[in-house]
Structure formats: C-alpha cells, structure tokens
Design a protein around this motif. Structure first.
Motif, PDB file in Angstrom:
ATOM      1  N   ILE A 149      13.763   0.385   0.025  1.00 52.23           N
ATOM      2  CA  ILE A 149      12.750  -0.319  -0.778  1.00 52.23           C
ATOM      3  C   ILE A 149      11.350   0.091  -0.334  1.00 52.23           C
ATOM      4  O   ILE A 149      10.480   0.369  -1.147  1.00 52.23           O
ATOM      5  CB  ILE A 149      12.924  -1.843  -0.630  1.00 52.23           C
ATOM      6  N   ARG A 150      11.144   0.170   0.968  1.00 52.27           N
ATOM      7  CA  ARG A 150       9.821   0.498   1.500  1.00 52.27           C
ATOM      8  C   ARG A 150       9.391   1.910   1.061  1.00 52.27           C
ATOM      9  O   ARG A 150       8.266   2.135   0.649  1.00 52.27           O
ATOM     10  CB  ARG A 150       9.852   0.409   3.027  1.00 52.27           C
ATOM     11  N   ARG A 151      10.369   2.830   1.124  1.00 53.87           N
ATOM     12  CA  ARG A 151      10.057   4.199   0.764  1.00 53.87           C
ATOM     13  C   ARG A 151       9.706   4.290  -0.721  1.00 53.87           C
ATOM     14  O   ARG A 151       8.768   4.971  -1.114  1.00 53.87           O
ATOM     15  CB  ARG A 151      11.260   5.091   1.084  1.00 53.87           C
ATOM     16  N   GLN A 152      10.457   3.548  -1.541  1.00 54.84           N
ATOM     17  CA  GLN A 152      10.194   3.586  -2.977  1.00 54.84           C
ATOM     18  C   GLN A 152       8.831   3.004  -3.292  1.00 54.84           C
ATOM     19  O   GLN A 152       8.117   3.510  -4.150  1.00 54.84           O
ATOM     20  CB  GLN A 152      11.275   2.816  -3.730  1.00 54.84           C
ATOM     21  N   GLN A 153       8.475   1.939  -2.578  1.00 51.89           N
ATOM     22  CA  GLN A 153       7.166   1.336  -2.801  1.00 51.89           C
ATOM     23  C   GLN A 153       6.052   2.329  -2.509  1.00 51.89           C
ATOM     24  O   GLN A 153       5.090   2.434  -3.265  1.00 51.89           O
ATOM     25  CB  GLN A 153       6.988   0.123  -1.888  1.00 51.89           C
ATOM     26  N   GLU A 154       6.211   3.063  -1.423  1.00 50.55           N
ATOM     27  CA  GLU A 154       5.199   4.049  -1.058  1.00 50.55           C
ATOM     28  C   GLU A 154       5.065   5.129  -2.124  1.00 50.55           C
ATOM     29  O   GLU A 154       3.967   5.514  -2.511  1.00 50.55           O
ATOM     30  CB  GLU A 154       5.549   4.700   0.280  1.00 50.55           C
TER      31      GLU A 154
END
Lengths: 287, 117
Positions: A149-154
């Motif tokens: 999720i964090r990577r996608q947000q970035e």
C-alpha cells in the motif's frame, strides 16, 4: 508451562509427525491444492520442522524473540510472503502453523501416557508456543500488505501531478483523485515551479477528477491559489460538478475570491481573453 | 553607519530591489525610507523586486503588507514582483496571504501593471 520433552519428542517421532502434518494440511481447512503443489508443501513442512526442532533444542520456548528462534522466524517470514503472493488468505497462512498442533499433541499424549499431569503441562506449553508462531505469520502478512500500500501511494503521488502548458502564459493542472495534505503540498510546489519556469500569468486548476471536496480539500485549494497570487499569477478553478457546488455552499466554503468556471473549456476561454487572445472561427466563403 | 536598501527613482515610479537577507531593522528602515521618498517625489507607483529573497518570516511578510497599505494612503500603488515558490508557500502557511498587495511574475510585468493606469 514447560516444554522439556518437546525436543526429545521431535527427535524421536519427527518422520511420523511430518507425515501426519502434511496429511492434515492437504485435507484440512487451509488446504489449497490449487495454489501449492504437494511436493512443495512437503518440502516446506520438513524445512520448518527441522528449524523448529533446532530452535526448540535451546530450551527457550517461552519467548520467541530470543536469538535461538531467529532462523525459524525468518523461515516463517519467507513462507508467509511467498504464500501471500500466491494468493493465500491470512487465516490459511496461519493454519500452516496451527495444523501442526494436532499431530504434535497426539505424539505428546502417546509419549506421556503414564503421566497425564505432565502431558497436560507439556501440551499447554507447545500450544502456547505454536500460537505465538501462528500469530507471527499474521503479523508478517499484514506488514507485507502495508508495504504494498505504501509503495502504491508513493507511485500515485508522483504520477498524479502533471502541470501542462495550455498556451503562452497559461498553465493547467488537472487534479485526479483525493487531495490530502501530502499530495497538496506536492501539487502546490510543482504548480508554482512551473509558473516560474513558463512565466505564466494564469493557472487553471481543474478538479473534475476530484471525487469529494470537503472543507480540508477546499482549504488546500485556497492555499494554492493564495500562493500563486503572491507570485503574481491568477488562478481559475474549473470542473466543479453540480453536486460539489452544492456541498461547498452547504459547508459555507467561500470561493468568492477565486474565479470559478464550470468546465475547463470555459476557463481556457476566460484565460485567453485575459491574456489578450481571441479565438475566431474561420468563415468559409461560398463561391 | 547602518546599511540601507537603495531606492531608485524612475520617472513616476520607485524601484526597490532586495538582494540581501532581510532582517527586521533593515525592513523597518526600508519602510521609513520608502514612505518619505514617496511623499518627497510624488511617485505614483512602487515596485519591490524580491526575486533574490529566499527566506521570509512573518515579520517581513507583515512589513511588506504595511508598505503596500502606507503607499496606498500616499496615493501610490505597490507591486511585489518575482516571489519565489518557497517564499509564497511559507507566507501562505504562515497565514499571510497579503490580500491588499499587487503581485507580478517579473519586473517587466510589474512595470506594465503599474503603468496601466
């Protein structure tokens, strides 16, 4: 709770435990023959049992944070990540560990038949230990999901803030998706930077792709407009949908200081007029 | 000797280019000098170029606002030109959006704005 006999039991009946455990896994609730091959499952089970035995030999079965358990935890983490990618659910992944209970406890019962007191004590210890290891898989599962999720947000943050030049002295910023503080500051910075680079007097902020506008989003928008004005550029906000216009009025958001237009086309027309341009339709003269 | 920011007099306008870090005393000195110069020369417009200013605080922001209001009282328009993006963001975050002030992207556009009427 003591588990003094655990290493000994593992040593003695490892093959049998493995056999029953694999059988259990293939037929039990967590069985996913469609996702994992039997041979692979057996290999993983055997590897886990080997590490488990080595860690249990340290005698420290109360606390799995001790260094003796590190290789086992590492193996669990690897298996969990692998299974998460394969499409196992969190409970199916945890069942890999929990299903070891039955064959292991059956061995304990057989081994300590003559001493029921000790058998109960031993069972409780093993059960608590396997619970901890099972919960650890859930923890890892969740951590790896959060990482995704964090990577996608970035990625989203970088993808979603293009500032396009519409005409000499006019830039546009089509906003898509929800605006939060982090995104707004990126958007604000890139817009102001482009205004300087292109020497644009007018910036059109199009919010057609913004699903909801609440007071916070409106505040972010107004901040961007104020910052652009301080630099000497005017902002036009376009693409306010009817429902959003209603919400804004109900929330008493004051946009009277900003020029607003219903569509990007209208905004561009206004911007061209302000910069002294005129769009004229070609008239075809009939012979 | 206190250092000052030079004020250039160009036809009807006063030109100020801030090229050093503004500290509070310097800002107040500029405010003093500008108001007396406006009344002495009868200038109709003031252009303040802050394109080399990389840092502002709330005090400097307020002084800029004050200079604009004061020159309006003396019948001169003030245009602040060339504000850096970082400075603009800082001012907005500080809650100073300087509503009474005129702004422009660069000196050319600022002069155009001043001489428009």
């Amino acid at each position: 709770m003591s588990t003094i006999r655990l290493p000994e039991i593992l040593q003695k009946a490892k093959a049998q435990i493995l056999e029953e455990w694999v059988k259990q896994q293939m037929s039990g609730a967590g069985a996913r023959a469609d996702l994992i091959k039997d041979g692979e499952l057996r290999k993983q089970s055997e590897e886990f049992l080997n590490n488990f035995q080595r860690s249990a030999q340290s005698g420290e079965t109360e606390n799995i944070q001790l260094p003796a358990w590190a290789p086992t935890l590492e193996l669990i983490a690897d298996l969990t990540r692998q299974r998460e990618r394969m499409g196992f659910s969190p409970s199916e992944t945890a069942l890999f560990i929990f299903s070891l209970k039955e064959p292991l406890l059956a061995q304990v019962r057989a081994e300590l038949k003559k001493d029921p007191e000790a058998a109960i004590e031993e069972s409780m210890g093993i059960s608590a230990l396997l619970d901890k290891l099972g919960l650890y898989t859930t923890e890892i599962y969740q951590a790896s999901r959060e990482e995704v999720i964090r990577r996608q947000q970035e990625e989203l943050l970088e993808l979603s803030t293009p500032v396009v030049k519409m005409w000499d002295g006019i830039v546009a910023l089509p906003l898509i998706g929800t605006l939060d503080s982090a995104r707004t500051s990126v958007v604000m910075e890139s817009l102001l930077q482009r205004i300087v680079e292109t020497g644009s007097e007018i910036a059109i902020i199009d919010i057609t792709g913004v699903p909801t506008v609440d007071t916070l989003v409106a505040q972010h928008l107004l901040k961007t407009v104020a910052a652009a004005r301080l630099m000497g550029a005017d902002c036009i906000i376009s693409g306010i949908r009817p429902q959003i216009a209603q919400t804004m009025v109900h929330l008493a958001i004051d946009l009277s200081a900003v020029t607003t237009k219903a569509t990007m086309a209208e905004a561009l027309k206004t911007a061209l007029a302000r910069t002294g341009h005129r769009v004229v339709k070609d008239v075809v003269l009939k012979a | 000797m206190q250092d000052r920011i030079p004020i250039l007099h160009m036809s009807n306008f006063l030109l100020v280019t801030i090229q050093v870090d503004m500290h509070d005393r310097l800002a107040l000195q500029l405010q003093d000098d500008l108001t007396s110069k406006i009344s002495a020369t009868g200038a109709r417009g003031v252009l303040i170029d802050i394109s080399s200013l990389e840092m502002v605080d709330s005090f400097i922001g307020r002084v800029l606002g004050n200079i604009s209001s004061m020159s309006r009282v003396l019948d001169a328009k003030t245009v602040v030109v060339g504000m850096q993006p970082a400075v603009a963001i800082t001012l907005v975050e500080l809650g100073l959006s300087l509503p009474g002030i005129l702004t422009a992207l660069n000196v050319a556009k600022g002069m155009e704005l001043l001489s428009r009427d």
